[in-house]
Scaffold this motif. Sequence first.
Motif, PDB file in Angstrom:
ATOM      1  N   GLY A 295       0.773  -1.243   0.000  1.00  0.00           N
ATOM      2  CA  GLY A 295       0.000   0.000   0.000  1.00  0.00           C
ATOM      3  C   GLY A 295       0.794   1.276   0.000  1.00  0.00           C
ATOM      4  N   VAL A 296       2.124   1.204  -0.061  1.00  0.00           N
ATOM      5  CA  VAL A 296       2.941   2.417  -0.098  1.00  0.00           C
ATOM      6  C   VAL A 296       2.815   3.078  -1.467  1.00  0.00           C
ATOM      7  N   ARG A 297       2.546   4.385  -1.465  1.00  0.00           N
ATOM      8  CA  ARG A 297       2.361   5.138  -2.688  1.00  0.00           C
ATOM      9  C   ARG A 297       3.280   6.352  -2.706  1.00  0.00           C
ATOM     10  N   ALA A 298       3.494   6.889  -3.902  1.00  0.00           N
ATOM     11  CA  ALA A 298       4.298   8.107  -4.032  1.00  0.00           C
ATOM     12  C   ALA A 298       3.712   9.205  -3.163  1.00  0.00           C
ATOM     13  N   GLY A 299       4.583   9.906  -2.454  1.00  0.00           N
ATOM     14  CA  GLY A 299       4.149  10.986  -1.580  1.00  0.00           C
ATOM     15  C   GLY A 299       3.885  10.552  -0.158  1.00  0.00           C
ATOM     16  N   ASP A 300       3.817   9.237   0.109  1.00  0.00           N
ATOM     17  CA  ASP A 300       3.623   8.764   1.476  1.00  0.00           C
ATOM     18  C   ASP A 300       4.872   9.042   2.315  1.00  0.00           C
ATOM     19  N   LEU A 301       4.675   9.076   3.615  1.00  0.00           N
ATOM     20  CA  LEU A 301       5.778   9.164   4.563  1.00  0.00           C
ATOM     21  C   LEU A 301       5.749   7.903   5.398  1.00  0.00           C
ATOM     22  N   VAL A 302       6.823   7.127   5.330  1.00  0.00           N
ATOM     23  CA  VAL A 302       6.845   5.775   5.883  1.00  0.00           C
ATOM     24  C   VAL A 302       7.730   5.714   7.112  1.00  0.00           C
ATOM     25  N   PRO A 303       7.176   5.407   8.297  1.00  0.00           N
ATOM     26  CA  PRO A 303       8.028   5.210   9.470  1.00  0.00           C
ATOM     27  C   PRO A 303       8.769   3.880   9.368  1.00  0.00           C
ATOM     28  N   VAL A 304      10.043   3.887   9.735  1.00  0.00           N
ATOM     29  CA  VAL A 304      10.875   2.689   9.632  1.00  0.00           C
ATOM     30  C   VAL A 304      11.535   2.455  10.984  1.00  0.00           C
ATOM     31  N   ALA A 305      11.261   1.287  11.572  1.00  0.00           N
ATOM     32  CA  ALA A 305      11.856   0.928  12.861  1.00  0.00           C
ATOM     33  C   ALA A 305      12.560  -0.410  12.705  1.00  0.00           C
ATOM     34  N   LEU A 306      13.751  -0.362  12.149  1.00  0.00           N
ATOM     35  CA  LEU A 306      14.592  -1.542  11.955  1.00  0.00           C
ATOM     36  C   LEU A 306      15.937  -1.306  12.616  1.00  0.00           C
ATOM     37  N   PRO A 307      16.618  -2.368  13.036  1.00  0.00           N
ATOM     38  CA  PRO A 307      17.954  -2.192  13.615  1.00  0.00           C
ATOM     39  C   PRO A 307      18.924  -1.630  12.580  1.00  0.00           C
ATOM     40  N   ARG A 308      19.923  -0.917  13.074  1.00  0.00           N
ATOM     41  CA  ARG A 308      20.981  -0.433  12.202  1.00  0.00           C
ATOM     42  C   ARG A 308      21.618  -1.605  11.466  1.00  0.00           C
ATOM     43  N   GLY A 309      21.792  -1.462  10.150  1.00  0.00           N
ATOM     44  CA  GLY A 309      22.411  -2.534   9.392  1.00  0.00           C
ATOM     45  C   GLY A 309      22.111  -2.417   7.917  1.00  0.00           C
ATOM     46  N   ALA A 310      22.650  -3.354   7.134  1.00  0.00           N
ATOM     47  CA  ALA A 310      22.480  -3.319   5.687  1.00  0.00           C
ATOM     48  C   ALA A 310      21.013  -3.438   5.289  1.00  0.00           C
ATOM     49  N   ARG A 311      20.243  -4.276   6.000  1.00  0.00           N
ATOM     50  CA  ARG A 311      18.832  -4.461   5.659  1.00  0.00           C
ATOM     51  C   ARG A 311      18.053  -3.156   5.840  1.00  0.00           C
ATOM     52  N   LEU A 312      18.423  -2.349   6.828  1.00  0.00           N
ATOM     53  CA  LEU A 312      17.791  -1.045   7.001  1.00  0.00           C
ATOM     54  C   LEU A 312      18.040  -0.165   5.787  1.00  0.00           C
ATOM     55  N   ILE A 313      19.270  -0.126   5.297  1.00  0.00           N
ATOM     56  CA  ILE A 313      19.595   0.720   4.140  1.00  0.00           C
ATOM     57  C   ILE A 313      18.822   0.265   2.908  1.00  0.00           C
ATOM     58  N   VAL A 314      18.709  -1.052   2.714  1.00  0.00           N
ATOM     59  CA  VAL A 314      17.941  -1.562   1.584  1.00  0.00           C
ATOM     60  C   VAL A 314      16.485  -1.139   1.708  1.00  0.00           C
ATOM     61  N   ALA A 315      15.927  -1.210   2.905  1.00  0.00           N
ATOM     62  CA  ALA A 315      14.528  -0.819   3.109  1.00  0.00           C
ATOM     63  C   ALA A 315      14.307   0.664   2.817  1.00  0.00           C
ATOM     64  N   LEU A 316      15.234   1.503   3.241  1.00  0.00           N
ATOM     65  CA  LEU A 316      15.090   2.940   2.977  1.00  0.00           C
ATOM     66  C   LEU A 316      15.187   3.223   1.487  1.00  0.00           C
ATOM     67  N   LEU A 317      16.103   2.558   0.821  1.00  0.00           N
ATOM     68  CA  LEU A 317      16.230   2.719  -0.624  1.00  0.00           C
ATOM     69  C   LEU A 317      14.944   2.273  -1.325  1.00  0.00           C
ATOM     70  N   ALA A 318      14.314   1.227  -0.812  1.00  0.00           N
ATOM     71  CA  ALA A 318      13.061   0.747  -1.380  1.00  0.00           C
ATOM     72  C   ALA A 318      11.945   1.771  -1.206  1.00  0.00           C
ATOM     73  N   VAL A 319      11.891   2.404  -0.056  1.00  0.00           N
ATOM     74  CA  VAL A 319      10.887   3.448   0.179  1.00  0.00           C
ATOM     75  C   VAL A 319      11.041   4.564  -0.856  1.00  0.00           C
ATOM     76  N   LEU A 320      12.271   4.977  -1.098  1.00  0.00           N
ATOM     77  CA  LEU A 320      12.523   6.038  -2.068  1.00  0.00           C
ATOM     78  C   LEU A 320      12.130   5.598  -3.479  1.00  0.00           C
ATOM     79  N   LYS A 321      12.398   4.336  -3.822  1.00  0.00           N
ATOM     80  CA  LYS A 321      12.019   3.839  -5.141  1.00  0.00           C
ATOM     81  C   LYS A 321      10.499   3.866  -5.338  1.00  0.00           C
ATOM     82  N   CYS A 322       9.747   3.781  -4.242  1.00  0.00           N
ATOM     83  CA  CYS A 322       8.280   3.869  -4.326  1.00  0.00           C
ATOM     84  C   CYS A 322       7.805   5.315  -4.489  1.00  0.00           C
ATOM     85  N   GLY A 323       8.729   6.272  -4.440  1.00  0.00           N
ATOM     86  CA  GLY A 323       8.348   7.678  -4.518  1.00  0.00           C
ATOM     87  C   GLY A 323       7.918   8.243  -3.183  1.00  0.00           C
TER      88      GLY A 323
END
Length: 503
Positions: free
Chosen positions: A56-84
């Motif tokens: 359900g993530v759409r362009a313009g949304d603001l997504v809270p992210v609560a993941l531990p520091r690490g590579a998987r967190l960076i991948v998740a943030l990059l994914a959020v940006l790819k969704c717009g």
Amino acid sequence: MRPDAAAVPRLIHHAVTRQARLHPDSCAVIDGPLRVSYDTLDRAADAYAADLAAAGVRAGDLVPVALPRGARLIVALLAVLKCGAGYATLDVARPAGQLRRSVEQLGARVGIGRPLAEHAAAVWCPPEEPLAETAAGASQPIEADVDEHAVAAVFFTSGTTGAPKAVASPHRAAMRLFVPAPLPGYGPGRTMVQAAPVGWDAFTLEVWGPLITGGTCAIAGGGGLLPDELRELIDEAGARTLWLTSALFNLFVDEDLDAFTGLETVYTGGEVLSPGHVRSFLDRHPGIALFNGYGPVESCGFATTHRIRPADCDNPAGIPIGSPVPGTGVHLADGEIYLTGAGLATGYLNNPAENAARFTTLATAAGAERAYRTGDRAEVDADGVWHFRGRTDRQVKIAGHRVEPAGIEAVARTAPGVRHCAAVPVPGPGGAPDRLALFYTAAATAAESTPAALRGHLQQQLPRPWVPAVLHPLPALPTTANGKVDHAALLALLRATPARSTS
């Protein structure tokens, strides 16, 4: 369709994808023993983005992210940006009430991470499989219709001066620091330490800075960077670039000055630098480029930087904050710094009163520009170098006299043996400040830095109303989660222990 590798990227995720096309096998992220290539990082983010879009993530949304520091967190943030969409990286250790308020403030459709299960309408969690397996199963990348003005990240202020504000920062705020020309210390073959709190704008410098420019992000452990871990990151991960707040920089200089050996570029700032600590660093590490970086979170990362030279330590007004970074205008109006340009936040979420108070229109040589009032006082010299002169909003009245704590701190730092200090107004019975307390750290062997000796030093150089009523030596000054001096903790300490010097 992936962005053209030859085009100049304007979005953070496009810049990372460009590096993945140009250098797919280069190391993007080091997370302990894990090495993640650019190709794996980008394609794993494509897979995560497809899952987020399905959730359900759409362009313009603001997504809270609560993941531990690490590579998987960076991948998740990059994914959020790819969704717009934009992300707000929340500390997983925050109390449940704070997480709930942050999620509500973001108006989130979907949250990322199990700690948000009770607060967001829907929660998505990354799969536990290795990132290489996730990348292998990636489908066609998502192409969201957003531009460089779209919000990339939301940073929550510490709230030390009131309720936390949600600062919405666009893609172009980060991109201006690294494209077309990166700041010193960034680029292919450069590895930067990621140790700042994940919700702070320094996270942008430590993660997106390297990944936008083809470098490597080396993730520190979650307990806060210490000298021994820095040595390991230098030796085992090849770390060459580091950012530390001035308080942490001072701590490293005091505790283990040789821990910096092997670095090429160090950025510090966030508060006024200690000339004594800087001099010690430069004397021991003349080959490391040391920069003072200045800038509020409302102008992501840095607004100015200054390559520090030994002569700067002798400047009686303190070490300069330097010259504007690309894409940033720095202006002086009534002695206060106003910032303009691509680095500015779009504003504070759901806070029209603060937006009206802090963001304004300023007449500049380029015409009428949107500007941010920093609350910082400054002067600019004939060479165009900026010098910090304290806060406009730190000025207080003590017994009818206007007193500037930053001015007291500047003089105290010139006293023999004093390493670091903080002048704090102490509330009286009615709530208004009725005296000042100066907390300071000193060299263990500095007999001349006793409260009595320091008081004599201050009395010789300051107007009588500016001399603090309380002088309190400490082994170290407490800091907030963002690495800045914690004034509230100092006041609590003052209430809990007898003052070392009063008169």
